[in-house]
Scaffold this motif. Structure first.
Motif, short mmCIF file in Angstrom:
data_model
loop_
_atom_site.label_atom_id
_atom_site.label_comp_id
_atom_site.label_asym_id
_atom_site.label_seq_id
_atom_site.Cartn_x
_atom_site.Cartn_y
_atom_site.Cartn_z
N VAL A 207 -20.06 -2.75 7.43
CA VAL A 207 -18.69 -2.71 7.93
C VAL A 207 -18.60 -1.82 9.17
O VAL A 207 -17.93 -2.16 10.15
CB VAL A 207 -17.74 -2.20 6.82
CG1 VAL A 207 -16.35 -1.95 7.37
CG2 VAL A 207 -17.66 -3.22 5.69
N PHE B 253 -4.19 -12.42 -1.62
CA PHE B 253 -5.16 -12.29 -2.72
C PHE B 253 -4.48 -12.51 -4.07
O PHE B 253 -5.00 -13.23 -4.93
CB PHE B 253 -5.79 -10.89 -2.65
CG PHE B 253 -6.73 -10.59 -3.77
CD1 PHE B 253 -7.95 -11.23 -3.86
CD2 PHE B 253 -6.40 -9.66 -4.74
CE1 PHE B 253 -8.83 -10.95 -4.89
CE2 PHE B 253 -7.27 -9.38 -5.77
CZ PHE B 253 -8.48 -10.03 -5.84
N LEU B 254 -3.29 -11.92 -4.19
CA LEU B 254 -2.53 -12.07 -5.44
C LEU B 254 -2.14 -13.52 -5.66
O LEU B 254 -2.29 -14.05 -6.78
CB LEU B 254 -1.29 -11.18 -5.38
CG LEU B 254 -0.55 -10.95 -6.69
CD1 LEU B 254 -1.43 -10.17 -7.64
CD2 LEU B 254 0.74 -10.21 -6.44
N TYR C 20 -3.23 -8.19 0.75
CA TYR C 20 -3.46 -8.42 -0.68
C TYR C 20 -2.44 -9.33 -1.32
O TYR C 20 -2.61 -9.76 -2.45
CB TYR C 20 -3.55 -7.08 -1.42
CG TYR C 20 -4.95 -6.55 -1.41
CD1 TYR C 20 -5.87 -6.96 -2.36
CD2 TYR C 20 -5.38 -5.70 -0.41
CE1 TYR C 20 -7.17 -6.51 -2.33
CE2 TYR C 20 -6.68 -5.25 -0.37
CZ TYR C 20 -7.56 -5.65 -1.33
OH TYR C 20 -8.85 -5.23 -1.30
N GLU C 21 -1.34 -9.64 -0.57
CA GLU C 21 -0.39 -10.58 -1.15
C GLU C 21 -1.00 -11.98 -1.21
O GLU C 21 -0.77 -12.73 -2.16
CB GLU C 21 0.93 -10.58 -0.37
CG GLU C 21 0.87 -11.07 1.05
CD GLU C 21 0.46 -9.97 2.02
OE1 GLU C 21 0.19 -8.84 1.56
OE2 GLU C 21 0.40 -10.24 3.22
N MET D 19 2.10 4.77 -2.79
CA MET D 19 2.14 4.09 -1.48
C MET D 19 0.94 3.15 -1.36
O MET D 19 -0.18 3.55 -1.57
CB MET D 19 2.09 5.13 -0.37
CG MET D 19 2.48 4.53 0.95
SD MET D 19 2.83 5.79 2.18
CE MET D 19 1.28 6.63 2.31
N PHE D 20 1.23 1.93 -1.04
CA PHE D 20 0.18 0.92 -0.94
C PHE D 20 -0.04 0.60 0.52
O PHE D 20 0.86 0.13 1.20
CB PHE D 20 0.60 -0.33 -1.71
CG PHE D 20 -0.52 -1.29 -1.94
CD1 PHE D 20 -1.53 -0.99 -2.85
CD2 PHE D 20 -0.58 -2.48 -1.25
CE1 PHE D 20 -2.56 -1.87 -3.06
CE2 PHE D 20 -1.61 -3.37 -1.47
CZ PHE D 20 -2.60 -3.06 -2.37
N VAL D 21 -1.24 0.90 1.02
CA VAL D 21 -1.46 0.73 2.46
C VAL D 21 -2.38 -0.44 2.79
O VAL D 21 -2.49 -0.84 3.94
CB VAL D 21 -2.04 2.01 3.09
CG1 VAL D 21 -1.03 3.12 3.05
CG2 VAL D 21 -3.31 2.42 2.42
N LEU D 22 -3.04 -0.97 1.78
CA LEU D 22 -3.96 -2.08 2.06
C LEU D 22 -3.16 -3.33 2.43
O LEU D 22 -2.14 -3.63 1.82
CB LEU D 22 -4.81 -2.37 0.83
CG LEU D 22 -5.75 -1.26 0.38
CD1 LEU D 22 -6.47 -1.67 -0.89
CD2 LEU D 22 -6.77 -0.96 1.46
N THR D 23 -3.64 -4.01 3.44
CA THR D 23 -2.92 -5.21 3.89
C THR D 23 -3.65 -6.46 3.43
O THR D 23 -4.85 -6.45 3.18
CB THR D 23 -2.79 -5.22 5.42
OG1 THR D 23 -4.09 -5.06 5.97
CG2 THR D 23 -1.86 -4.15 5.90
#
Lengths: 120, 202
Positions: free
Chosen positions: A84, A10-11, A7-8, A1-5
Motif C-alpha cells: 500500500v 461494502f454493506l 463502506y456503504e 466517529m467513523f472515518v473510513l469511506t
C-alpha cells in the motif's frame, strides 16, 4: 466517529450477497415441482451412485500443505502495508522487502527439500 | 460519504448478536465441524467490529490470518480425525462440567468487573482511517525495520519447526505404550530414520 469511506457499498454488497442464496433456495422451494416418488431421493439427473457417507476422514497429507500455507498467509499480512505504501517508499524499502521474502524463501526451499510439498 | 450513525448502530447490534450466537453455537453444538464453521463466523464478525472501529488493517489481518489460516487449520485438523469413535461415557461427568462452569463464571465476573471499573476515555484524536495502512507501512521500513525483518526469521523458525513436528521422522527414545489409545491419528506409513544417520531424502 467513523472515518473510513466507501463502506456503504461494502454493506450493500454484503446484504445482496446474503440475500442471493436465501432467495435462490426460497425460489426453488416455492416454484419447484414437488415430486413424491422414489426418484426424488436419487442424485441429480445422471449423477453417480452415491457410495458411503459424505463425512469422510481426510488424508493426512493435506495437513502439511495447510501448515506451509499458514506461514505464507501471515507473510502476506506483513507485505500488505508495504504494497500500500509502495509509492512513498524508496528503492531501499524494496530491497528490505526482498530480504524479508528471501528469508522466507529459505523456508520454502527447506520444505521442498524435505519433501513436504510432495504428494506421495 | 460515510455510513450514517443509525446504520453503524444497527450494524454493531447485528454483529454483536451474530458473534454471541455463533460463539454459543461453537460451544454447545455436538458436531465439531459445525463448531469450526461457526468459529469462522465469530472471527468474521469480530473483523466487522474492527471495521466499525476504523481499524481497516486489523480487520483485513483478522480475515486473512484467523479466517483464512487458523480456522482452515482447525477444520483440517477436525477433518483428519473426523472418524466415528466409540467413546465410553464418563461416569460422574457432571463434576467436570460443574468445575468448568465455575471457572468460566469466575473468569467472566473478573473480566466484567474490570470492564465496569475501568474509566473508558474516548480519544479526541482523529483516527487515521484510510491512511492507517500506509502509515503502518512507512513505520515498517523506518523505525520498525528490525522487528519487521525479525518477523520473517520468526516465521521461518515456525515453518521449519512445523515441518519437523509434522513429519515425525525421528525415532523417539522411549516406546510409547500403545494401550488405552482412544484417539489415534492415522498416518501414512514411512520409514523411520535414526537420529544419527543422514536423511535419505535430502
Amino acid at each position: 466517529m467513523f472515518v473510513l469511506t466507501g463502506y456503504e457499498y461494502f454493506l450493500l454488497f454484503l446484504i445482496i450477497c446474503s440475500l442471493v442464496p436465501v432467495s435462490a433456495l426460497l425460489a426453488a422451494k416455492l416454484l419447484g415441482a414437488k415430486g413424491t416418488g422414489v426418484a426424488r431421493r436419487t442424485t441429480y439427473e445422471s449423477g453417480m451412485e452415491p457410495i458411503g457417507g459424505a463425512w469422510i476422514q481426510f488424508n493426512i497429507r493435506y495437513y502439511m500443505f495447510a501448515l506451509v500455507f499458514v506461514i505464507f498467509d501471515v507473510e502476506t499480512v506483513f507485505l500488505y502495508p508495504w504494497a500500500v505504501a509502495f509509492h512513498k517508499l524508496g528503492v531501499l524499502a524494496f530491497i528490505e522487502a526482498l530480504i524479508f521474502i528471501a528469508i522466507l524463501l529459505i523456508g520454502l526451499v527447506y520444505a521442498w527439500r524435505k519433501g513436504a510439498l510432495e504428494w506421495s | 460519504m460515510n455510513l450514517a450513525e443509525g446504520v453503524q448502530f444497527i450494524s454493531l447490534g447485528i454483529l454483536g448478536v451474530l458473534m454471541l450466537v455463533a460463539a454459543l453455537g461453537v460451544v454447545l453444538l455436538s458436531n465439531i465441524v459445525y463448531s469450526a464453521f461457526l468459529l469462522g463466523l465469530v472471527f468474521v464478525s469480530i473483523s466487522g467490529l474492527y471495521i466499525l472501529l476504523n481499524a481497516g488493517f486489523v480487520a483485513a489481518a483478522q480475515v486473512l490470518v484467523y479466517v483464512g489460516a487458523v480456522n482452515i487449520l482447525i477444520l483440517f485438523g477436525i477433518m483428519l480425525v473426523n472418524k466415528r469413535e466409540d467413546f465410553q461415557p464418563i461416569s460422574k461427568a457432571w463434576v467436570g462440567k460443574a468445575a468448568t462452569g465455575a471457572v468460566c463464571l469466575g473468569l467472566f465476573t473478573l473480566l466484567s468487573s474490570m470492564v465496569l471499573a475501568t474509566p473508558w476515555q474516548l480519544s479526541t484524536a482523529t483516527p487515521a482511517g484510510e491512511n492507517a495502512i500506509e502509515i503502518i507501512g512507512l513505520h515498517f521500513f523506518s523505525d520498525f525495520l528490525l522487528p519487521f525483518e525479525l518477523a520473517s526469521v520468526l516465521l521461518l523458525m515456525a515453518l521449519v519447526g512445523a515441518i519437523i513436528l509434522a513429519r515425525r521422522e525421528y525415532i523417539p527414545d522411549y516406546e510409547p505404550e500403545d494401550e488405552q489409545k482412544v484417539l489415534t491419528l492415522r498416518e501414512r506409513p514411512r520409514e523411520l530414520v535414526a537420529t544419527s544417520s543422514d536423511n535419505q531424502e535430502m
